[in-house]
Design an enzyme around this catalytic site. Structure first.
Site, PDB file in Angstrom:
ATOM      1  N   VAL A  15       0.840  -1.195   0.000  1.00 14.98           N
ATOM      2  CA  VAL A  15       0.000   0.000   0.000  1.00 14.98           C
ATOM      3  C   VAL A  15       0.879   1.252   0.000  1.00 14.98           C
ATOM      4  O   VAL A  15       0.616   2.224  -0.718  1.00 14.98           O
ATOM      5  CB  VAL A  15      -0.962   0.008   1.217  1.00 14.98           C
ATOM      6  CG1 VAL A  15      -1.800   1.277   1.219  1.00 14.98           C
ATOM      7  CG2 VAL A  15      -1.864  -1.221   1.190  1.00 14.98           C
ATOM      8  N   CYS A 130     -10.050  -3.251   2.264  1.00 19.37           N
ATOM      9  CA  CYS A 130     -10.082  -3.091   0.804  1.00 19.37           C
ATOM     10  C   CYS A 130     -11.301  -3.735   0.154  1.00 19.37           C
ATOM     11  O   CYS A 130     -11.792  -3.269  -0.882  1.00 19.37           O
ATOM     12  CB  CYS A 130      -8.800  -3.634   0.176  1.00 19.37           C
ATOM     13  SG  CYS A 130      -8.279  -5.221   0.820  1.00 19.37           S
ATOM     14  N   ARG A 252     -10.274 -15.859  -2.212  1.00 16.58           N
ATOM     15  CA  ARG A 252      -9.033 -15.358  -2.822  1.00 16.58           C
ATOM     16  C   ARG A 252      -8.870 -16.009  -4.197  1.00 16.58           C
ATOM     17  O   ARG A 252      -9.064 -17.231  -4.329  1.00 16.58           O
ATOM     18  CB  ARG A 252      -7.863 -15.740  -1.918  1.00 16.58           C
ATOM     19  CG  ARG A 252      -6.582 -15.039  -2.237  1.00 16.58           C
ATOM     20  CD  ARG A 252      -6.560 -13.602  -1.810  1.00 16.58           C
ATOM     21  NE  ARG A 252      -6.502 -13.433  -0.375  1.00 16.58           N
ATOM     22  CZ  ARG A 252      -6.482 -12.242   0.215  1.00 16.58           C
ATOM     23  NH1 ARG A 252      -6.516 -11.128  -0.498  1.00 16.58           N
ATOM     24  NH2 ARG A 252      -6.438 -12.147   1.525  1.00 16.58           N
ATOM     25  N   HIS A 259      -9.827  -6.158  -6.561  1.00 16.96           N
ATOM     26  CA  HIS A 259     -10.855  -7.027  -5.992  1.00 16.96           C
ATOM     27  C   HIS A 259     -12.136  -6.901  -6.828  1.00 16.96           C
ATOM     28  O   HIS A 259     -12.473  -5.802  -7.306  1.00 16.96           O
ATOM     29  CB  HIS A 259     -11.200  -6.605  -4.565  1.00 16.96           C
ATOM     30  CG  HIS A 259     -10.123  -6.891  -3.555  1.00 16.96           C
ATOM     31  ND1 HIS A 259      -8.999  -7.648  -3.812  1.00 16.96           N
ATOM     32  CD2 HIS A 259     -10.026  -6.530  -2.242  1.00 16.96           C
ATOM     33  CE1 HIS A 259      -8.268  -7.736  -2.718  1.00 16.96           C
ATOM     34  NE2 HIS A 259      -8.857  -7.056  -1.755  1.00 16.96           N
TER      35      HIS A 259
HETATM   36  N1  LIG Z   1      -2.843  -4.720   0.515  1.00 19.98           N
HETATM   37  C1  LIG Z   1      -4.077  -4.270   0.507  1.00 19.98           C
HETATM   38  O1  LIG Z   1      -4.851  -4.401  -0.466  1.00 19.98           O
HETATM   39  C2  LIG Z   1      -4.604  -3.536   1.693  1.00 19.98           C
HETATM   40  C3  LIG Z   1      -5.837  -2.913   1.553  1.00 19.98           C
HETATM   41  C4  LIG Z   1      -6.396  -2.256   2.628  1.00 19.98           C
HETATM   42  C5  LIG Z   1      -5.715  -2.232   3.813  1.00 19.98           C
HETATM   43  N2  LIG Z   1      -4.504  -2.821   3.947  1.00 19.98           N
HETATM   44  C6  LIG Z   1      -3.838  -2.668   5.238  1.00 19.98           C
HETATM   45  O2  LIG Z   1      -2.751  -1.756   5.047  1.00 19.98           O
HETATM   46  C7  LIG Z   1      -1.690  -2.094   5.940  1.00 19.98           C
HETATM   47  C8  LIG Z   1      -0.418  -2.332   5.134  1.00 19.98           C
HETATM   48  O3  LIG Z   1      -0.651  -3.434   4.256  1.00 19.98           O
HETATM   49  P1  LIG Z   1       0.349  -3.815   3.071  1.00 19.98           P
HETATM   50  O4  LIG Z   1      -0.455  -4.746   2.237  1.00 19.98           O
HETATM   51  O5  LIG Z   1       0.957  -2.624   2.449  1.00 19.98           O
HETATM   52  O6  LIG Z   1       1.480  -4.639   3.883  1.00 19.98           O
HETATM   53  P2  LIG Z   1       3.017  -4.906   3.485  1.00 19.98           P
HETATM   54  O7  LIG Z   1       3.179  -4.899   2.023  1.00 19.98           O
HETATM   55  O8  LIG Z   1       3.392  -6.126   4.245  1.00 19.98           O
HETATM   56  O9  LIG Z   1       3.809  -3.626   4.084  1.00 19.98           O
HETATM   57  C9  LIG Z   1       3.928  -3.425   5.486  1.00 19.98           C
HETATM   58  C10 LIG Z   1       4.619  -2.095   5.746  1.00 19.98           C
HETATM   59  O10 LIG Z   1       4.689  -1.900   7.170  1.00 19.98           O
HETATM   60  C11 LIG Z   1       6.049  -1.674   7.545  1.00 19.98           C
HETATM   61  N3  LIG Z   1       6.304  -2.257   8.868  1.00 19.98           N
HETATM   62  C12 LIG Z   1       6.195  -3.554   9.243  1.00 19.98           C
HETATM   63  N4  LIG Z   1       6.564  -3.688  10.543  1.00 19.98           N
HETATM   64  C13 LIG Z   1       6.925  -2.451  10.963  1.00 19.98           C
HETATM   65  C14 LIG Z   1       7.408  -1.930  12.195  1.00 19.98           C
HETATM   66  N5  LIG Z   1       7.598  -2.730  13.272  1.00 19.98           N
HETATM   67  N6  LIG Z   1       7.683  -0.599  12.286  1.00 19.98           N
HETATM   68  C15 LIG Z   1       7.511   0.212  11.213  1.00 19.98           C
HETATM   69  N7  LIG Z   1       7.052  -0.215  10.012  1.00 19.98           N
HETATM   70  C16 LIG Z   1       6.761  -1.536   9.892  1.00 19.98           C
HETATM   71  C17 LIG Z   1       6.862  -2.374   6.500  1.00 19.98           C
HETATM   72  O11 LIG Z   1       8.180  -1.818   6.517  1.00 19.98           O
HETATM   73  P3  LIG Z   1       9.464  -2.718   6.066  1.00 19.98           P
HETATM   74  O12 LIG Z   1       9.417  -2.788   4.561  1.00 19.98           O
HETATM   75  O13 LIG Z   1      10.598  -1.920   6.581  1.00 19.98           O
HETATM   76  O14 LIG Z   1       9.278  -4.053   6.726  1.00 19.98           O
HETATM   77  C18 LIG Z   1       6.075  -2.015   5.246  1.00 19.98           C
HETATM   78  O15 LIG Z   1       6.372  -0.704   4.847  1.00 19.98           O
HETATM   79  C19 LIG Z   1      -2.176  -3.326   6.722  1.00 19.98           C
HETATM   80  O16 LIG Z   1      -2.771  -2.904   7.930  1.00 19.98           O
HETATM   81  C20 LIG Z   1      -3.221  -3.922   5.808  1.00 19.98           C
HETATM   82  O17 LIG Z   1      -4.171  -4.678   6.516  1.00 19.98           O
HETATM   83  C21 LIG Z   1      -3.920  -3.463   2.909  1.00 19.98           C
END
Ligand SMILES: NC(=O)c1ccc[n+]([C@@H]2O[C@H](COP(=O)([O-])OP(=O)(O)OC[C@H]3O[C@@H](n4cnc5c(N)ncnc54)[C@H](OP(=O)(O)O)[C@@H]3O)[C@@H](O)[C@H]2O)c1
Length: 352
Positions: A15, A130, A252, A259
């Site tokens: 994201v 999402c 999924r 989606h």
């Molecule tokens: N993907 C979707 O379609 C979607 C849609 C709606 C909502 N979301 C929500 O959005 C959020 C992010 O999802 P994502 O899909 O982007 O996940 P992701 O790809 O796994 O990215 C996670 C992010 O969080 C950072 N992070 C992890 N642990 C951390 C910590 N201890 N301190 C600081 N930063 C940390 C990571 O940094 P590093 O790279 O340094 O590890 C990375 O930038 C989640 O809550 C998810 O539920 C996602």
């Protein structure tokens, strides 16, 4: 006031990457844009607004001088750090599921309930999950005219909804299976090939290539998956209909991003297909693609990378009064995540 300063927390994730693109391409209303992630990413250089910015490790000081902080991080990280941002004077816009259902935290979709963004006693605004977001611009527009009573939804959710690990796994599985025209014809054969070629740390509970998996999220009482429960609770809160009847099955599918949802929606008032076309054509962030006789309806591959919610296959249900069946596609990383948060941030910034 001078231009507000923005912090993007989770700037390296699925994201967060789209968020950097979105703030780089929309009207530039921001002063400083600070990029923040885990200590693993600290010191990396990432582009935003065409400039190199060094990523900082999440710490209380990253919120100094920040007006708005958008969080795109896992639930447990948001639970700890969103209140820290708010306590240090930033308005926190959170993409995680942590605060969405708390009564003193608004859950906002700017097309549907922008007024709720003004009531933020804790300095926190949540943005929906999402799957809910992928249909909300369209369902909100129809609800405003015809009054929604019931929603029965089946989702077809892309792998990027599970973060950066989702597409990585799908591409790995497709590569591992490519060229073998015998797989997918005997129960368990794909599992065997993948077990020999790939690690077992998939974000999905079953093979996702050549398959569909009727599970998204964590286990909830009664056998529900957390995404199904979120879709019900969040739809009620956003639309302001506490007794809206909702039932969902979240699945999924091997789609990278976008989606899709098959929606069966019952309204208080009678609604025809022509009525729905008129309402959705007038909705500024909805695109109507509904001419099935000529093969026109949305598919994820036509929608990915675009901002609007796409709607097609609108039919009046044969056996249910005041009821429409329709098919919706929305990019889960754009409107489903980063774009909605950016739109809330712009809404709030205008009133600072
Ligand atoms: N993907 C979707 O379609 C979607 C849609 C709606 C909502 N979301 C929500 O959005 C959020 C992010 O999802 P994502 O899909 O982007 O996940 P992701 O790809 O796994 O990215 C996670 C992010 O969080 C950072 N992070 C992890 N642990 C951390 C910590 N201890 N301190 C600081 N930063 C940390 C990571 O940094 P590093 O790279 O340094 O590890 C990375 O930038 C989640 O809550 C998810 O539920 C996602």
């Amino acid at each position: 006031m001078s231009r507000p300063n923005l912090a993007l927390i989770g700037a390296t994730g699925a994201v967060g990457t789209v968020m950097r693109d979105i703030v780089s391409t929309r009207d530039d209303i921001w002063g400083e844009i600070r990029l923040v992630a885990s200590p693993r990413s600290a010191g990396k250089t990432l582009k935003v607004r065409g400039e190199d910015v060094v990523v900082q490790a999440l710490a209380p000081e990253v919120f100094d001088g920040i007006d708005i902080a958008i969080f795109d991080v896992p639930d447990e990280v948001a639970a700890e750090w969103v209140p820290v941002a708010a306590a240090r004077g930033a308005i926190a816009i959170d993409k995680s599921g942590t605060f969405r259902m708390e009564p003193d935290v608004p859950l906002v979709v700017p097309e549907v309930n922008p007024q709720d963004a003004r009531q933020r006693p804790r300095g926190i605004i949540s943005t929906p999950n999402c799957t809910t977001l992928s249909m909300m611009a369209a369902m909100g527009a129809l609800h405003a005219v015809y009054g929604l009573k019931e929603l029965v939804v089946a989702s077809y959710q892309a792998v990027s909804g599970a973060g950066v690990a989702g597409p990585a796994r799908l591409y790995d599985e497709v590569e591992a299976l490519a060229g073998d025209r015998s797989v997918g014809q005997t129960a368990g054969d794909v599992r065997k090939v993948l077990a020999n070629k790939l690690s077992d740390d998939s974000p999905f509970p079953a093979p996702i290539a050549f398959n569909v998996v009727p599970w998204a999220g964590s286990y909830k009482d009664g056998g529900w998956a957390s995404e199904e429960v979120k879709l019900r609770n969040e739809s009620r809160k956003i639309l302001g209909i506490p007794d809206l009847k909702v039932s969902a099955t979240c699945v999924r599918v091997p789609v990278v991003t976008t989606h899709s949802l098959a929606v069966h929606a019952r309204f208080e008032r009678d609604v025809t297909v022509a009525d729905a076309h008129r309402v959705l054509e007038a909705a500024p962030t909805v695109v109507l693609m509904d001419d099935p006789a000529n093969g026109v309806y949305p598919t994820p591959l036509d929608v990915v990378g675009n901002d609007p919610t796409y709607v097609g296959r609108i039919r009046q249900a044969f056996d249910f009064p005041n009821t429409l069946d329709l098919f919706v596609c929305g990019d889960n990383l754009r409107k489903g995540a980063a774009l909605n948060a950016a739109e809330i941030a712009e809404l709030v910034a205008r009133e600072l």
